[in-house]
Design a protein around this motif. Sequence first.
Motif, short mmCIF file in Angstrom:
data_model
loop_
_atom_site.label_atom_id
_atom_site.label_comp_id
_atom_site.label_asym_id
_atom_site.label_seq_id
_atom_site.Cartn_x
_atom_site.Cartn_y
_atom_site.Cartn_z
N LYS A 175 -6.72 -3.37 1.99
CA LYS A 175 -6.63 -2.65 0.72
C LYS A 175 -7.44 -3.36 -0.35
N ASN A 176 -7.36 -4.70 -0.38
CA ASN A 176 -8.11 -5.47 -1.37
C ASN A 176 -9.61 -5.28 -1.19
N ILE A 177 -10.07 -5.37 0.04
CA ILE A 177 -11.50 -5.23 0.32
C ILE A 177 -11.98 -3.83 -0.05
N LEU A 178 -11.21 -2.83 0.32
CA LEU A 178 -11.57 -1.45 -0.01
C LEU A 178 -11.57 -1.23 -1.53
N ALA A 179 -10.59 -1.81 -2.22
CA ALA A 179 -10.51 -1.67 -3.68
C ALA A 179 -11.71 -2.33 -4.37
N VAL A 180 -12.11 -3.51 -3.90
CA VAL A 180 -13.28 -4.18 -4.47
C VAL A 180 -14.54 -3.37 -4.18
N PHE A 181 -14.64 -2.84 -2.98
CA PHE A 181 -15.78 -2.02 -2.60
C PHE A 181 -15.91 -0.79 -3.50
N ILE A 182 -14.82 -0.06 -3.66
CA ILE A 182 -14.85 1.16 -4.47
C ILE A 182 -15.07 0.82 -5.95
N GLU A 204 3.98 -7.21 -13.26
CA GLU A 204 3.74 -7.38 -11.83
C GLU A 204 2.92 -6.19 -11.39
N GLY A 205 1.81 -6.47 -10.77
CA GLY A 205 0.96 -5.38 -10.32
C GLY A 205 0.52 -5.62 -8.89
N LYS A 206 0.06 -4.58 -8.29
CA LYS A 206 -0.42 -4.68 -6.92
C LYS A 206 -1.75 -5.44 -6.90
N GLU A 207 -1.89 -6.32 -5.95
CA GLU A 207 -3.07 -7.18 -5.87
C GLU A 207 -4.35 -6.35 -5.72
N TYR A 208 -4.29 -5.27 -4.94
CA TYR A 208 -5.51 -4.49 -4.73
C TYR A 208 -5.97 -3.80 -6.02
N ILE A 209 -5.03 -3.50 -6.92
CA ILE A 209 -5.42 -2.94 -8.21
C ILE A 209 -6.09 -4.01 -9.07
N LYS A 210 -5.53 -5.21 -9.07
CA LYS A 210 -6.11 -6.31 -9.84
C LYS A 210 -7.54 -6.61 -9.38
N VAL A 211 -7.73 -6.79 -8.07
CA VAL A 211 -9.06 -7.16 -7.58
C VAL A 211 -10.01 -5.97 -7.60
N GLY A 212 -9.50 -4.77 -7.40
CA GLY A 212 -10.35 -3.59 -7.45
C GLY A 212 -10.91 -3.34 -8.83
N PHE A 213 -10.05 -3.50 -9.84
CA PHE A 213 -10.49 -3.27 -11.22
C PHE A 213 -11.24 -4.49 -11.77
#
Length: 132
Positions: A3-10, A57-66
């Motif tokens: 999820k983190n990788i996909l979020a950073v990619f998008i 508290e937030g989801k890690e994939y949102i933090k790294v994606g944004f």
Amino acid sequence: MVKNILAVFIGGAIGTLLRYAITVSTVEIAFPVGTLFVNLVGSFVLGTFTGWMMRREGKEYIKVGFGTGLCGGFTTMSTLAADAFMLEAQSTIFITTIYLFSSVVGGLLFAFLGLLLGHSFSKKHLASGLKR
């Protein structure tokens, strides 16, 4: 992790496309206003997001994606450096110094103001959640 990788990619794709659109729309201007704009706005947006997320508290994939993806793809240190060298070759050291000062000090100032705003939003959000 996926999820983190996909979020950073998008996020990176979106941020890079936004930066490209701004760069293309300002290419006719001799001063690198597009790069200055994306770096100042990106600093402010990332500061705001960071200030807001520091108190929640937030989801890690949102933090790294944004943060890493979108803001990292949107802002650009390498273009700032290249623009500074090209500006110095085409203009004066004074103009180049103004550009670098505006970029670095302005970026720090905008990030700080964004951080304050994010903290403020977060406090209001927390307070409204407690009233319910």
